[in-house]
Write a protein that holds these residues in place. Structure first.
Motif, PDB file in Angstrom:
ATOM      1  N   TYR A 129     -17.383   9.211  22.885  1.00 41.06           N
ATOM      2  CA  TYR A 129     -16.130   9.871  22.546  1.00 41.06           C
ATOM      3  C   TYR A 129     -16.274  11.393  22.610  1.00 41.06           C
ATOM      4  O   TYR A 129     -15.335  12.100  22.995  1.00 41.06           O
ATOM      5  N   SER A 130     -17.445  11.905  22.270  1.00 36.63           N
ATOM      6  CA  SER A 130     -17.680  13.340  22.371  1.00 36.63           C
ATOM      7  C   SER A 130     -17.529  13.807  23.816  1.00 36.63           C
ATOM      8  O   SER A 130     -16.883  14.827  24.102  1.00 36.63           O
ATOM      9  N   VAL A 131     -18.098  13.043  24.758  1.00 40.98           N
ATOM     10  CA  VAL A 131     -17.995  13.390  26.182  1.00 40.98           C
ATOM     11  C   VAL A 131     -16.552  13.237  26.663  1.00 40.98           C
ATOM     12  O   VAL A 131     -16.014  14.104  27.366  1.00 40.98           O
ATOM     13  N   PRO A 139     -18.673   8.431  32.102  1.00 45.73           N
ATOM     14  CA  PRO A 139     -19.422   7.183  32.125  1.00 45.73           C
ATOM     15  C   PRO A 139     -18.815   6.200  31.121  1.00 45.73           C
ATOM     16  O   PRO A 139     -18.252   6.614  30.104  1.00 45.73           O
ATOM     17  N   PRO A 140     -18.915   4.898  31.392  1.00 48.02           N
ATOM     18  CA  PRO A 140     -18.336   3.914  30.469  1.00 48.02           C
ATOM     19  C   PRO A 140     -19.119   3.839  29.152  1.00 48.02           C
ATOM     20  O   PRO A 140     -20.281   4.270  29.074  1.00 48.02           O
ATOM     21  N   LEU A 141     -18.483   3.275  28.156  1.00 52.44           N
ATOM     22  CA  LEU A 141     -19.073   3.160  26.822  1.00 52.44           C
ATOM     23  C   LEU A 141     -20.434   2.468  26.855  1.00 52.44           C
ATOM     24  O   LEU A 141     -21.342   2.819  26.094  1.00 52.44           O
ATOM     25  N   ILE A 142     -20.609   1.491  27.746  1.00 53.07           N
ATOM     26  CA  ILE A 142     -21.854   0.722  27.787  1.00 53.07           C
ATOM     27  C   ILE A 142     -23.046   1.553  28.249  1.00 53.07           C
ATOM     28  O   ILE A 142     -24.198   1.110  28.122  1.00 53.07           O
ATOM     29  N   ASP A 143     -22.814   2.750  28.776  1.00 55.59           N
ATOM     30  CA  ASP A 143     -23.907   3.611  29.233  1.00 55.59           C
ATOM     31  C   ASP A 143     -24.467   4.497  28.120  1.00 55.59           C
ATOM     32  O   ASP A 143     -25.432   5.231  28.348  1.00 55.59           O
ATOM     33  N   PHE A 144     -23.886   4.449  26.937  1.00 58.69           N
ATOM     34  CA  PHE A 144     -24.273   5.341  25.845  1.00 58.69           C
ATOM     35  C   PHE A 144     -25.038   4.591  24.758  1.00 58.69           C
ATOM     36  O   PHE A 144     -24.499   3.640  24.169  1.00 58.69           O
ATOM     37  N   PRO A 198     -15.409  -0.526  20.646  1.00 57.06           N
ATOM     38  CA  PRO A 198     -14.733   0.776  20.617  1.00 57.06           C
ATOM     39  C   PRO A 198     -14.531   1.238  19.173  1.00 57.06           C
ATOM     40  O   PRO A 198     -14.361   0.426  18.257  1.00 57.06           O
ATOM     41  N   ILE A 199     -14.573   2.541  18.972  1.00 61.89           N
ATOM     42  CA  ILE A 199     -14.332   3.130  17.653  1.00 61.89           C
ATOM     43  C   ILE A 199     -12.838   3.399  17.533  1.00 61.89           C
ATOM     44  O   ILE A 199     -12.278   4.209  18.283  1.00 61.89           O
ATOM     45  N   GLU A 200     -12.186   2.720  16.631  1.00 64.37           N
ATOM     46  CA  GLU A 200     -10.727   2.753  16.564  1.00 64.37           C
ATOM     47  C   GLU A 200     -10.188   4.157  16.336  1.00 64.37           C
ATOM     48  O   GLU A 200      -9.176   4.549  16.920  1.00 64.37           O
ATOM     49  N   ALA A 201     -10.865   4.951  15.486  1.00 61.67           N
ATOM     50  CA  ALA A 201     -10.377   6.315  15.238  1.00 61.67           C
ATOM     51  C   ALA A 201     -10.421   7.153  16.505  1.00 61.67           C
ATOM     52  O   ALA A 201      -9.538   7.989  16.748  1.00 61.67           O
ATOM     53  N   GLY A 202     -11.438   6.926  17.340  1.00 64.64           N
ATOM     54  CA  GLY A 202     -11.517   7.630  18.607  1.00 64.64           C
ATOM     55  C   GLY A 202     -10.470   7.140  19.581  1.00 64.64           C
ATOM     56  O   GLY A 202      -9.836   7.932  20.288  1.00 64.64           O
TER      57      GLY A 202
END
Length: 280
Positions: free
Chosen positions: A179-181, A167-172, A131-135
């Motif tokens: 985070y944009s979505v 969708p979960p992070l693993i789909d990107f 995960p991106i902490e800022a997001g």
């Protein structure tokens, strides 16, 4: 005063629109077909059921119980209609006529309304991202954020039930696009009547209606602003511009609407962040 990140993002979007943008793309790779199916058979529902149900996998309470699952507390059943022709003999004339026989079933979406069952649609590819902490900080800072449900292929805000699906992070392939979505749907959720009560969310509008189109501009501009605050806008701005262009075409390319949408997006971003992104 507020940091002028809002104006910077808006100006960048406008500049890209003037240059011409690449076609919009869905930034996730896995996903369900945009139809509702029976979870047990994986066969699509037909006819009016595709209008009654959102895309997903559905099962009756009996099917859920027999498979060892359990409906989440407070979830409401949805309706599936089934009908067929049956023959009926007229008692006076002896003639046989066919009449429609209608029944309905109560079903639940197993990915969002049920515990203990797994989707039968296996992702063909997943990506291992941290995960991106800022997001994550922005998500945590949304004080009255609705429930976020992570379901492959489904990105939307359900205004009636007040929840977000992404969708979960693993789909990107690109974690920034996740985070944009997510931010896009979070901005939509701020339009709820108990939050900012924006017309495109708080009132009933049809798909591609002018107010719906405006709401999409607000959501994507707000998403771009939140991405900028999180420091990830460089890899999402092109897709955001392409998405915005799609909706401007619905609005006859009235570029003045960008200014309107930007003002609404600023309010949504301030609401989500609690006005914490300020400077002297």
């Amino acid at each position: 005063m507020r940091v002028n990140v809002y104006k910077i993002v808006t100006d960048r979007i406008i500049a890209k629109l003037k240059q011409g943008v690449v076609p919009w793309r869905k930034p996730w790779v896995n996903g369900q077909p945009p139809v509702a199916v029976n979870w047990v058979t994986q066969k699509p529902y037909r006819g009016i059921n595709q209008c009654l149900l959102e895309p997903g996998e559905y099962a009756t309470i009996r099917q859920i119980n027999e498979a060892g699952g359990r409906v989440k507390k407070g979830e409401k059943a949805q309706i599936v209609v089934f009908w067929k022709w049956v023959e009926k003999e007229d008692e006076e004339t002896g003639e046989v006529e066919k009449i429609p026989f209608l029944r309905y079933y109560s079903v639940f979406e197993i990915n969002t309304q049920v515990e203990g069952l797994q989707s039968k649609r296996k992702p063909v590819q997943t990506f291992d991202h941290d995960p991106i902490e800022a997001g994550e900080k922005i998500v945590r800072g949304y004080a009255d954020c609705p429930e976020i449900r992570y379901v492959s292929g489904l990105a939307y805000y359900h205004k009636a039930l007040d929840y977000i699906s992404v969708p979960p992070l693993i789909d990107f392939p690109n974690p920034n696009e996740f985070y944009s979505v997510l931010f896009h749907e979070m901005v939509h959720s701020t339009g709820h009547p108990e939050r900012l009560s924006r017309k495109g969310i708080a009132t009933s509008v049809a798909f591609a209606d002018k107010e719906y189109s405006k709401e999409e501009l607000v959501a994507e501009l707000g998403s771009a602003m939140l991405c900028s605050l999180a420091g990830i806008e460089n890899s999402t701005i092109d897709n955001s511009a392409a998405y915005i262009q799609r909706w401007l075409e619905q609005l006859e390319n009235d570029s003045r609407l960008i200014v309107y949408a930007a003002a609404q997006a600023q309010k949504a971003v301030d609401y989500i962040t609690g006005n914490q992104y300020q400077t002297e």
